[in-house]
Design a protein around this motif. Structure first.
Motif, mmCIF file in Angstrom:
data_model
loop_
_atom_site.group_PDB
_atom_site.id
_atom_site.type_symbol
_atom_site.label_atom_id
_atom_site.label_comp_id
_atom_site.label_asym_id
_atom_site.label_seq_id
_atom_site.Cartn_x
_atom_site.Cartn_y
_atom_site.Cartn_z
ATOM 1 N N LYS A 197 -32.344 0.261 22.031
ATOM 2 C CA LYS A 197 -32.104 1.633 22.470
ATOM 3 C C LYS A 197 -33.325 2.533 22.337
ATOM 4 N N ARG A 198 -34.377 2.054 21.677
ATOM 5 C CA ARG A 198 -35.496 2.936 21.347
ATOM 6 C C ARG A 198 -36.827 2.374 21.836
ATOM 7 N N THR A 242 -39.777 1.091 20.794
ATOM 8 C CA THR A 242 -40.270 0.563 19.509
ATOM 9 C C THR A 242 -41.279 -0.572 19.679
ATOM 10 N N GLU A 270 -29.651 -4.056 18.089
ATOM 11 C CA GLU A 270 -29.097 -3.026 18.981
ATOM 12 C C GLU A 270 -29.912 -1.742 18.901
ATOM 13 N N LYS A 271 -30.356 -1.417 17.715
ATOM 14 C CA LYS A 271 -31.179 -0.226 17.524
ATOM 15 C C LYS A 271 -32.504 -0.355 18.277
ATOM 16 N N PRO A 297 -23.709 0.919 13.575
ATOM 17 C CA PRO A 297 -23.813 2.316 14.001
ATOM 18 C C PRO A 297 -22.738 3.182 13.346
ATOM 19 N N MET A 339 -31.455 -5.181 13.227
ATOM 20 C CA MET A 339 -31.603 -3.940 14.001
ATOM 21 C C MET A 339 -31.725 -4.201 15.498
ATOM 22 N N GLN A 390 -27.291 -3.921 10.735
ATOM 23 C CA GLN A 390 -27.050 -2.486 10.680
ATOM 24 C C GLN A 390 -25.900 -2.120 11.611
#
Length: 288
Positions: free
Chosen positions: A181-182, A184, A177-178, A285, A175, A283
């Motif tokens: 972007k967030r 977290t 890249e995810k 997109p 995860m 994961q």
């Protein structure tokens, strides 16, 4: 010059003096010092952990009398409920915190059996079993040595239970890249902590070590006891919390892979399929 052994000896002698008032109570059948004092790892911030065992728990008035006899003991708090068969007493003396754990023999032996015979692995009790192994008897040595001998016999089924309980890893490495972007930060560090603890839990089972996530300290010393572990485990776990996330999660995946491989070699009866499925996963997109 002050040294670590001197501090350890200082706390041990204080403990020996403090327990005399408790040993005078005929209900008291065994007493031992555990924690950093028993391991010889004290520094100027160390407290002193003492376990006391009884046929019947002392009443509050008896505890008060013992503290009065230890002149200067200042009660901090009482933890737990005596109706459960065990409770804790914390007090200050000479600026040092003493933590006395009071338990009936029946309660403590039931807790030993819950782990060694029913293979329940609640975290605090595992820590207490480790504490028994390293404990220094101050009273009732015969009884304490019986417990030590029993705890030293780490059952194969308990080892497998530890491995299976902790062989669970969230595939954060897939995860990256995810995560970028967030917002977290807390979630990411929680995953790192949980993953590191699960790695240690699996390896503790492979090495027949009592491991607890409860107030886990001195990781390097604990890892030194492991004959079965990924190379340079301690420094690699430390790096997870200092490297950039995109590096750390890749390194975590490598550690999990190496640990799964050790499980397959040492305990081929354990099902590693779920853990292995997450290795190499990334994961993707979705697109409009």
């Amino acid at each position: 010059m002050d040294t670590m052994p001197n501090r350890t000896q200082y706390l041990l002698e204080l403990a020996k003096g403090n327990v005399k008032a408790y040993i005078a109570n005929p209900k008291t059948k065994a007493v031992m010092v555990t924690g950093s004092v028993a391991e010889g790892l004290c520094d100027e911030y160390s407290d002193c952990d003492v376990c006391l065992y009884y046929d019947e728990l002392p009443f509050e008035a008896e505890l008060q009398l013992a503290r009065q006899q230890n002149q200067g003991a200042e009660l901090i708090e009482i933890l737990g409920n005596r109706q459960d068969g065990a409770f804790g007493e914390s007090f200050l003396m000479n600026g040092i915190e003493f933590q006395f754990a009071h338990a009936t023999i029946a309660q403590w032996e039931a807790e030993i059996s819950s782990v060694l015979e029913r293979f329940e692995v609640p975290s605090p009790i595992m820590k207490m079993l480790h504490g028994t192994l390293i404990g220094i008897p101050l009273h009732g040595e015969t009884l304490i040595e019986q417990w030590k001998a029993k705890v030293a016999n780490y059952p194969d089924q308990l080892a497998q239970t530890m491995v299976e309980k902790h062989l669970k890893f969230f595939a954060v490495w897939g995860m990256q890249e995810k995560l970028a972007k967030r917002d977290t930060t807390l979630w990411y560090h929680q995953i790192l902590v949980d993953s590191a603890q699960n790695l240690l839990g699996v390896l503790s089972g492979l090495n027949r070590l009592y491991y607890s996530t409860f107030q886990f300290k001195r990781m390097s010393r604990f890892i030194e006891q492991m004959e079965i572990a990924p190379e340079n485990l301690g420094s690699r776990l430390e790096s997870l919390f200092h490297d950039e996330p995109f590096i750390a999660v890749d390194q975590l995946e490598v550690l999990v892979r190496e640990t799964v491989e050790l499980v397959e070699i040492q305990m081929p009866q354990v099902d590693t399929a779920s853990a292995k499925r997450k290795l190499g996963w990334r994961q993707q997109p979705w697109k409009l």
